[in-house]
Design a protein around this motif. Structure first.
Motif, PDB file in Angstrom:
ATOM      1  N   LEU A 171      30.061 -24.469 -20.620  1.00  0.00           N
ATOM      2  CA  LEU A 171      31.424 -24.771 -20.169  1.00  0.00           C
ATOM      3  C   LEU A 171      31.477 -25.973 -19.226  1.00  0.00           C
ATOM      4  N   PRO A 172      30.659 -26.007 -18.161  1.00  0.00           N
ATOM      5  CA  PRO A 172      30.688 -27.211 -17.318  1.00  0.00           C
ATOM      6  C   PRO A 172      30.189 -28.455 -18.047  1.00  0.00           C
ATOM      7  N   ILE A 173      29.327 -28.278 -19.039  1.00  0.00           N
ATOM      8  CA  ILE A 173      28.872 -29.433 -19.820  1.00  0.00           C
ATOM      9  C   ILE A 173      30.052 -30.041 -20.570  1.00  0.00           C
ATOM     10  N   ILE A 174      30.881 -29.184 -21.183  1.00  0.00           N
ATOM     11  CA  ILE A 174      32.075 -29.679 -21.882  1.00  0.00           C
ATOM     12  C   ILE A 174      33.005 -30.382 -20.905  1.00  0.00           C
ATOM     13  N   LYS A 175      33.246 -29.746 -19.774  1.00  0.00           N
ATOM     14  CA  LYS A 175      34.193 -30.275 -18.788  1.00  0.00           C
ATOM     15  C   LYS A 175      33.763 -31.628 -18.239  1.00  0.00           C
ATOM     16  N   PHE A 176      32.490 -31.751 -17.866  1.00  0.00           N
ATOM     17  CA  PHE A 176      32.037 -32.952 -17.165  1.00  0.00           C
ATOM     18  C   PHE A 176      31.261 -33.920 -18.054  1.00  0.00           C
ATOM     19  N   SER A 177      31.215 -33.668 -19.350  1.00  0.00           N
ATOM     20  CA  SER A 177      30.452 -34.530 -20.255  1.00  0.00           C
ATOM     21  C   SER A 177      30.937 -35.976 -20.212  1.00  0.00           C
ATOM     22  N   VAL A 178      32.247 -36.177 -20.042  1.00  0.00           N
ATOM     23  CA  VAL A 178      32.777 -37.550 -20.020  1.00  0.00           C
ATOM     24  C   VAL A 178      32.386 -38.280 -18.740  1.00  0.00           C
ATOM     25  N   ASP A 179      32.026 -37.535 -17.698  1.00  0.00           N
ATOM     26  CA  ASP A 179      31.592 -38.150 -16.439  1.00  0.00           C
ATOM     27  C   ASP A 179      30.084 -38.349 -16.399  1.00  0.00           C
ATOM     28  N   TRP A 180      29.339 -37.479 -17.073  1.00  0.00           N
ATOM     29  CA  TRP A 180      27.882 -37.534 -17.015  1.00  0.00           C
ATOM     30  C   TRP A 180      27.279 -38.522 -18.007  1.00  0.00           C
ATOM     31  N   TRP A 181      27.937 -38.711 -19.162  1.00  0.00           N
ATOM     32  CA  TRP A 181      27.389 -39.569 -20.203  1.00  0.00           C
ATOM     33  C   TRP A 181      28.458 -40.542 -20.702  1.00  0.00           C
ATOM     34  N   ASP A 182      28.004 -41.566 -21.409  1.00  0.00           N
ATOM     35  CA  ASP A 182      28.945 -42.472 -22.070  1.00  0.00           C
ATOM     36  C   ASP A 182      29.684 -41.684 -23.150  1.00  0.00           C
ATOM     37  N   SER A 183      30.992 -41.780 -23.153  1.00  0.00           N
ATOM     38  CA  SER A 183      31.780 -40.955 -24.058  1.00  0.00           C
ATOM     39  C   SER A 183      32.961 -41.746 -24.603  1.00  0.00           C
ATOM     40  N   LEU A 184      33.315 -41.438 -25.846  1.00  0.00           N
ATOM     41  CA  LEU A 184      34.518 -42.021 -26.435  1.00  0.00           C
ATOM     42  C   LEU A 184      35.766 -41.415 -25.822  1.00  0.00           C
ATOM     43  N   HIS A 185      35.630 -40.196 -25.306  1.00  0.00           N
ATOM     44  CA  HIS A 185      36.763 -39.543 -24.657  1.00  0.00           C
ATOM     45  C   HIS A 185      37.080 -40.241 -23.328  1.00  0.00           C
ATOM     46  N   GLN A 186      38.347 -40.321 -23.038  1.00  0.00           N
ATOM     47  CA  GLN A 186      38.734 -40.868 -21.737  1.00  0.00           C
ATOM     48  C   GLN A 186      38.504 -39.820 -20.656  1.00  0.00           C
ATOM     49  N   LYS A 187      38.372 -40.275 -19.428  1.00  0.00           N
ATOM     50  CA  LYS A 187      38.173 -39.354 -18.315  1.00  0.00           C
ATOM     51  C   LYS A 187      39.463 -38.595 -18.037  1.00  0.00           C
ATOM     52  N   ALA A 188      39.394 -37.611 -17.160  1.00  0.00           N
ATOM     53  CA  ALA A 188      40.532 -36.733 -16.889  1.00  0.00           C
ATOM     54  C   ALA A 188      41.774 -37.535 -16.531  1.00  0.00           C
ATOM     55  N   THR A 189      42.894 -37.162 -17.165  1.00  0.00           N
ATOM     56  CA  THR A 189      44.160 -37.830 -16.876  1.00  0.00           C
ATOM     57  C   THR A 189      45.219 -36.863 -16.362  1.00  0.00           C
ATOM     58  N   VAL A 190      44.936 -35.568 -16.423  1.00  0.00           N
ATOM     59  CA  VAL A 190      45.922 -34.569 -15.991  1.00  0.00           C
ATOM     60  C   VAL A 190      45.513 -33.967 -14.651  1.00  0.00           C
ATOM     61  N   ILE A 191      44.350 -33.334 -14.608  1.00  0.00           N
ATOM     62  CA  ILE A 191      43.878 -32.692 -13.376  1.00  0.00           C
ATOM     63  C   ILE A 191      42.948 -33.664 -12.661  1.00  0.00           C
ATOM     64  N   ARG A 192      43.510 -34.394 -11.702  1.00  0.00           N
ATOM     65  CA  ARG A 192      42.761 -35.398 -10.955  1.00  0.00           C
ATOM     66  C   ARG A 192      43.094 -35.286  -9.478  1.00  0.00           C
ATOM     67  N   ALA A 193      42.173 -35.755  -8.635  1.00  0.00           N
ATOM     68  CA  ALA A 193      42.376 -35.670  -7.183  1.00  0.00           C
ATOM     69  C   ALA A 193      43.599 -36.459  -6.732  1.00  0.00           C
ATOM     70  N   ASP A 194      43.863 -37.590  -7.397  1.00  0.00           N
ATOM     71  CA  ASP A 194      44.996 -38.424  -6.995  1.00  0.00           C
ATOM     72  C   ASP A 194      46.220 -38.216  -7.882  1.00  0.00           C
ATOM     73  N   GLY A 195      46.246 -37.078  -8.594  1.00  0.00           N
ATOM     74  CA  GLY A 195      47.420 -36.744  -9.390  1.00  0.00           C
ATOM     75  C   GLY A 195      47.295 -37.195 -10.827  1.00  0.00           C
ATOM     76  N   PRO A 196      48.134 -36.657 -11.713  1.00  0.00           N
ATOM     77  CA  PRO A 196      48.083 -36.998 -13.135  1.00  0.00           C
ATOM     78  C   PRO A 196      48.354 -38.472 -13.397  1.00  0.00           C
ATOM     79  N   ALA A 197      47.683 -39.011 -14.404  1.00  0.00           N
ATOM     80  CA  ALA A 197      47.885 -40.402 -14.799  1.00  0.00           C
ATOM     81  C   ALA A 197      48.779 -40.473 -16.028  1.00  0.00           C
ATOM     82  N   MET A 198      49.674 -39.511 -16.160  1.00  0.00           N
ATOM     83  CA  MET A 198      50.586 -39.452 -17.296  1.00  0.00           C
ATOM     84  C   MET A 198      52.011 -39.331 -16.777  1.00  0.00           C
ATOM     85  N   PRO A 199      52.983 -39.871 -17.505  1.00  0.00           N
ATOM     86  CA  PRO A 199      54.373 -39.720 -17.080  1.00  0.00           C
ATOM     87  C   PRO A 199      54.858 -38.287 -17.267  1.00  0.00           C
TER      88      PRO A 199
END
Length: 251
Positions: A171-199
């Motif tokens: 489960l944590p591997i799925i969650k943090f895979s985009v931060d730990w490795w190069d990934s085609l998926h974009q990083k978190a855009t909804v649950i972020r420390a500085d708020g969502p990056a979506m309208p």
């Protein structure tokens, strides 16, 4: 202390009394939230500047992926309770949750492949998140297969609980895979420390669908658990069920 508290909460009679009123409420919430989320997502939310109309796949894909992970977490926690304190109800909840989690994992992977074809140009790439989600699919399938393959229910509950708990490492591997490795998926855009990056116009339907899926999960799990308990009550060999707790007959 923990064991005594769990023994009270794991009583089937108490579960049947408490869950009865929740079932129709959860079902109605699921219907309303998913219905409203679908209408807003496909008819009122704006297209993405780069992905165009294809971004609407997100409203199905992302909540499905969230629910796939959430359901496995429920299975892992219930398995821990069943394994340590041997409460039958925890084993039942873990068992009946698995097909639902498997279905949403398949939905997440299928919609992700369609979205990937539009955004990446390929249906599948051995991206870390895609690969770890595929591992989750195999964990669900293996868990369900083990329950079906082992005839003795007490043994099946113990072995399946071990698999579920070990599989929770993914489960944590799925969650943090985009931060730990190069990934085609974009990083978190909804649950972020500085708020969502979506309208907000995109967040509203996304959250409506997510909460609708969660309500559907509660509805499905309670229905299946209640049905399982009724079937066990009618079964003559009920004393063989995997539990060390004293159980009252469920009404």
């Amino acid at each position: 202390m923990v064991g005594k508290t769990l023994s009270k909460l794991a009583n089937p009679a108490l579960f049947m009394r408490v869950s009865g009123p929740i079932v129709p409420i959860a079902g109605l919430l699921a219907l309303l939230l998913i219905g409203a989320g679908t209408v807003i997502a496909f008819f009122f939310s704006p297209p993405d500047a780069r992905q165009g109309e294809a971004v609407r796949i997100m409203y199905v894909h992302v909540p499905a992926a969230w629910l796939a992970l959430q359901t496995y977490a429920v299975i892992a926690v219930a398995s821990l309770v069943g394994f340590v304190w041997r409460h039958r109800l925890a084993d039942v909840i873990a068992k009946v949750s698995a097909p639902f989690g498997l279905a949403f994992t398949v939905l997440a992977l299928m919609t992700g492949m369609l979205w990937g074809k539009v955004t990446w140009g390929v249906y599948w790439d051995w991206d870390p998140r895609l690969t770890s989600m595929l591992v989750l699919l195999f964990l669900y399938a293996g868990y369900i297969a083990l329950w079906a393959a082992i005839e003795n229910e007490a043994t099946a509950a113990r072995i399946c609980a071990l698999l579920a708990m070990l599989g929770a490492v993914n489960l944590p591997i799925i969650k943090f895979s985009v931060d730990w490795w190069d990934s085609l998926h974009q990083k978190a855009t909804v649950i972020r420390a500085d708020g969502p990056a979506m309208p907000a116009s995109m967040l509203w339907p996304l959250f409506l669908m997510a909460f609708g899926y969660m309500a559907l999960s509660v509805f499905y799990t309670l229905i299946r658990t209640r049905s399982d308990l009724r079937a066990r009550k009618a079964k003559p060999g009920e004393s063989k069920a995997p539990s060390a707790a004293v159980m009252e007959p469920a009404e």
